[in-house]
Motif scaffolding. Structure first.
Motif, PDB file in Angstrom:
ATOM      1  N   VAL A  10      -4.358 -60.558 -16.237  1.00  0.00           N
ATOM      2  CA  VAL A  10      -4.526 -61.995 -16.507  1.00  0.00           C
ATOM      3  C   VAL A  10      -6.021 -62.256 -16.639  1.00  0.00           C
ATOM      4  O   VAL A  10      -6.837 -61.556 -16.042  1.00  0.00           O
ATOM      5  CB  VAL A  10      -3.949 -62.885 -15.368  1.00  0.00           C
ATOM      6  N   LYS A  11      -6.334 -63.263 -17.460  1.00  0.00           N
ATOM      7  CA  LYS A  11      -7.740 -63.625 -17.623  1.00  0.00           C
ATOM      8  C   LYS A  11      -7.907 -65.093 -17.227  1.00  0.00           C
ATOM      9  O   LYS A  11      -7.287 -65.978 -17.827  1.00  0.00           O
ATOM     10  CB  LYS A  11      -8.171 -63.417 -19.076  1.00  0.00           C
ATOM     11  N   ILE A  12      -8.726 -65.328 -16.200  1.00  0.00           N
ATOM     12  CA  ILE A  12      -9.035 -66.708 -15.792  1.00  0.00           C
ATOM     13  C   ILE A  12     -10.352 -67.072 -16.466  1.00  0.00           C
ATOM     14  O   ILE A  12     -11.329 -66.316 -16.391  1.00  0.00           O
ATOM     15  CB  ILE A  12      -9.187 -66.809 -14.254  1.00  0.00           C
ATOM     16  N   ARG A  13     -10.355 -68.205 -17.130  1.00  0.00           N
ATOM     17  CA  ARG A  13     -11.584 -68.634 -17.820  1.00  0.00           C
ATOM     18  C   ARG A  13     -12.131 -69.899 -17.168  1.00  0.00           C
ATOM     19  O   ARG A  13     -11.405 -70.870 -16.974  1.00  0.00           O
ATOM     20  CB  ARG A  13     -11.308 -68.876 -19.300  1.00  0.00           C
ATOM     21  N   VAL A  14     -13.403 -69.862 -16.836  1.00  0.00           N
ATOM     22  CA  VAL A  14     -14.087 -71.038 -16.298  1.00  0.00           C
ATOM     23  C   VAL A  14     -15.115 -71.453 -17.346  1.00  0.00           C
ATOM     24  O   VAL A  14     -16.050 -70.703 -17.630  1.00  0.00           O
ATOM     25  CB  VAL A  14     -14.790 -70.734 -14.951  1.00  0.00           C
ATOM     26  N   THR A  15     -14.915 -72.608 -17.946  1.00  0.00           N
ATOM     27  CA  THR A  15     -15.809 -73.048 -19.019  1.00  0.00           C
ATOM     28  C   THR A  15     -16.643 -74.255 -18.579  1.00  0.00           C
ATOM     29  O   THR A  15     -16.359 -74.869 -17.556  1.00  0.00           O
ATOM     30  CB  THR A  15     -15.010 -73.425 -20.281  1.00  0.00           C
ATOM     31  N   GLY A  16     -17.669 -74.540 -19.375  1.00  0.00           N
ATOM     32  CA  GLY A  16     -18.532 -75.698 -19.070  1.00  0.00           C
ATOM     33  C   GLY A  16     -19.840 -75.307 -18.425  1.00  0.00           C
ATOM     34  O   GLY A  16     -20.551 -76.152 -17.888  1.00  0.00           O
ATOM     35  N   LEU A  17     -20.173 -73.998 -18.490  1.00  0.00           N
ATOM     36  CA  LEU A  17     -21.441 -73.534 -17.888  1.00  0.00           C
ATOM     37  C   LEU A  17     -22.560 -73.711 -18.920  1.00  0.00           C
ATOM     38  O   LEU A  17     -22.995 -72.759 -19.566  1.00  0.00           O
ATOM     39  CB  LEU A  17     -21.330 -72.070 -17.441  1.00  0.00           C
ATOM     40  N   GLU A  18     -22.993 -74.938 -19.070  1.00  0.00           N
ATOM     41  CA  GLU A  18     -23.900 -75.292 -20.160  1.00  0.00           C
ATOM     42  C   GLU A  18     -25.237 -74.562 -20.130  1.00  0.00           C
ATOM     43  O   GLU A  18     -25.846 -74.331 -21.164  1.00  0.00           O
ATOM     44  CB  GLU A  18     -24.124 -76.805 -20.151  1.00  0.00           C
ATOM     45  N   THR A  19     -25.712 -74.232 -18.944  1.00  0.00           N
ATOM     46  CA  THR A  19     -27.029 -73.587 -18.881  1.00  0.00           C
ATOM     47  C   THR A  19     -26.936 -72.089 -18.585  1.00  0.00           C
ATOM     48  O   THR A  19     -27.901 -71.477 -18.135  1.00  0.00           O
ATOM     49  CB  THR A  19     -27.916 -74.272 -17.808  1.00  0.00           C
ATOM     50  N   LEU A  20     -25.772 -71.521 -18.867  1.00  0.00           N
ATOM     51  CA  LEU A  20     -25.567 -70.097 -18.576  1.00  0.00           C
ATOM     52  C   LEU A  20     -26.560 -69.211 -19.330  1.00  0.00           C
ATOM     53  O   LEU A  20     -27.059 -68.224 -18.789  1.00  0.00           O
ATOM     54  CB  LEU A  20     -24.122 -69.701 -18.937  1.00  0.00           C
ATOM     55  N   SER A  21     -26.881 -69.612 -20.572  1.00  0.00           N
ATOM     56  CA  SER A  21     -27.793 -68.786 -21.376  1.00  0.00           C
ATOM     57  C   SER A  21     -29.217 -68.782 -20.812  1.00  0.00           C
ATOM     58  O   SER A  21     -30.012 -67.905 -21.134  1.00  0.00           O
ATOM     59  CB  SER A  21     -27.804 -69.273 -22.826  1.00  0.00           C
ATOM     60  N   ASN A  22     -29.555 -69.763 -19.965  1.00  0.00           N
ATOM     61  CA  ASN A  22     -30.898 -69.794 -19.377  1.00  0.00           C
ATOM     62  C   ASN A  22     -31.050 -68.816 -18.209  1.00  0.00           C
ATOM     63  O   ASN A  22     -32.151 -68.569 -17.751  1.00  0.00           O
ATOM     64  CB  ASN A  22     -31.219 -71.201 -18.824  1.00  0.00           C
ATOM     65  N   LEU A  23     -29.914 -68.300 -17.735  1.00  0.00           N
ATOM     66  CA  LEU A  23     -29.956 -67.424 -16.558  1.00  0.00           C
ATOM     67  C   LEU A  23     -30.042 -65.966 -16.970  1.00  0.00           C
ATOM     68  O   LEU A  23     -29.556 -65.576 -18.030  1.00  0.00           O
ATOM     69  CB  LEU A  23     -28.704 -67.640 -15.702  1.00  0.00           C
TER      70      LEU A  23
END
Lengths: 226, 141
Positions: free
Chosen positions: A168-181
């Motif tokens: 199963v794949k659980i997806r958590v979306t809405g990490l707007e600043t993920l690319s900054n990390l």
């Protein structure tokens, strides 16, 4: 439950402590509202004794408020009970929807403190997996804790899942600043240990601004494979 | 009549507590937002601020720090779900006049608000005296 290492026990206890502290704090808030509502009824009684008529609408409002808080307390204690029983068995068949609902329910107040909304957008079809419920709840909280910091201005994290033949794949979306990390910001050693126990993997997709958690449908099978 | 600002993110708590305080002849203003509370203290003078320790936006101690920056004489009573010694000491160091655990006893809270009001009045009188003394010294009367 199987014997676990001290490090893992420590992480587990930290998670358990964090959740129960949050739960007890919320119960205290509920008690404070019920306490003031009882006090308000006492105030009305004293006023009535002095000849001031009681407005039935006010009594109705107090009664509704108490009922609302009792429902709230019921939800909180139900979650606490489910968390407590998550350590009963190392391998257990659990509903993915119910597990995510529980995880979000437990994290709601902590997310609220950070002004982050947690939104479940789950498929209707029921999916069950055989896993370690406590470790899964711990992992989900670590993901939420990290994701809240990366939610940016949107401040809403959405949860969904999809199923494959064996996983199963659980997806958590809405990490707007993920690319900054930086890429090695997550998962940390703590999450890596949990993933190993759960036989799972985490993927960060900066473009989609999401975290994916992949878990086997049957952890016992995965343990045998290894 | 004591003028009180009640800050808590629980709307139901604000509604019941403010109604009970008003029944005890207090003039109560409420807000669920610590940031709004900071604005309100700049616009108006309150005898006491009742502040929840754990709130979204800003926690109680952070809000207390900002309130004290804006007005060092402000009388803040903290309300918390779990009052630990550590939090209590921290709050006192930051200038809170008291820390009460939820659920609070309205009699105890009312007493503390009255004390805060009295302390504020002493501070106001002291400041007025100092001002008069300063004017007298400056003008050489």
């Amino acid at each position: 439950m199987n014997h676990r290492s001290d490090g893992e026990t420590g992480t587990g206890l930290q998670f358990f402590g964090k959740m129960t502290a949050s739960i007890s704090h919320e119960i205290k808030n509920v008690m404070a509202i019920i306490n003031e509502s009882a006090g308000l009824l006492e105030d009305y009684t004293i006023m009535a004794e002095k000849g001031v008529p009681i407005d039935p609408e006010k009594l109705k409002a107090v009664s509704q408020r108490v009922s609302k808080q009792i429902r709230r307390a019921d939800g909180i204690t139900r979650n606490m009970n489910s968390l407590a029983h998550s350590v009963d068995d190392f391998h257990k068949s659990v509903g993915l929807r119910e597990t995510l609902e529980l995880s979000v329910g437990l994290s709601l107040r902590l997310a609220d403190m950070k002004s982050v909304k947690l939104d479940l957008q789950l498929p209707q079809d029921p999916v069950t997996i055989i896993t370690s419920p406590f470790h899964l709840l711990n992992l989900l909280w670590q993901v939420v804790d990290f994701a809240m910091g990366a939610s940016g201005g949107g401040k809403t994290l959405r949860f969904t899942y999809e199923t494959g033949p064996d996983s199963v794949k659980i997806r958590v979306t809405g990490l707007e600043t993920l690319s900054n990390l930086s890429e090695d910001a997550f998962p940390t050693e703590k999450e890596k240990a949990l993933l190993q126990t759960l036989g799972g993997a985490i993927f960060l997709d900066a473009k989609a601004r999401e975290i994916q958690i992949v878990l086997p449908k049957d952890l016992r099978q995965k343990s045998t494979d290894n | 009549m004591e003028k009180v600002l009640l800050v808590d993110d629980e709307i139901d708590f604000l509604e019941t507590m403010s109604e009970r305080m008003q029944a005890r002849d207090m003039n109560v203003t409420t807000t669920t937002s610590p940031k709004e509370a900071l604005k309100k203290v700049q616009e108006e003078s309150y005898d006491a601020i009742i502040l929840d320790l754990m709130m979204p936006e800003m926690d109680g101690l952070e809000t207390l720090k900002e309130l004290k920056k804006k007005n060092p004489d402000i009388q803040v009573i903290l309300l918390t779900g779990h009052a630990t010694v550590q939090k209590g000491v921290e709050a006192m160091k930051l200038g809170a006049v008291d820390l009460l655990e939820k659920p609070a006893d309205i009699k105890v809270l009312t007493e503390k608000i009255k004390k805060a009001h009295a302390r504020k009045m002493i501070l106001v009188e002291k400041k007025a005296e100092e001002k008069i003394r300063h004017i007298l010294a400056e003008k050489g009367w």
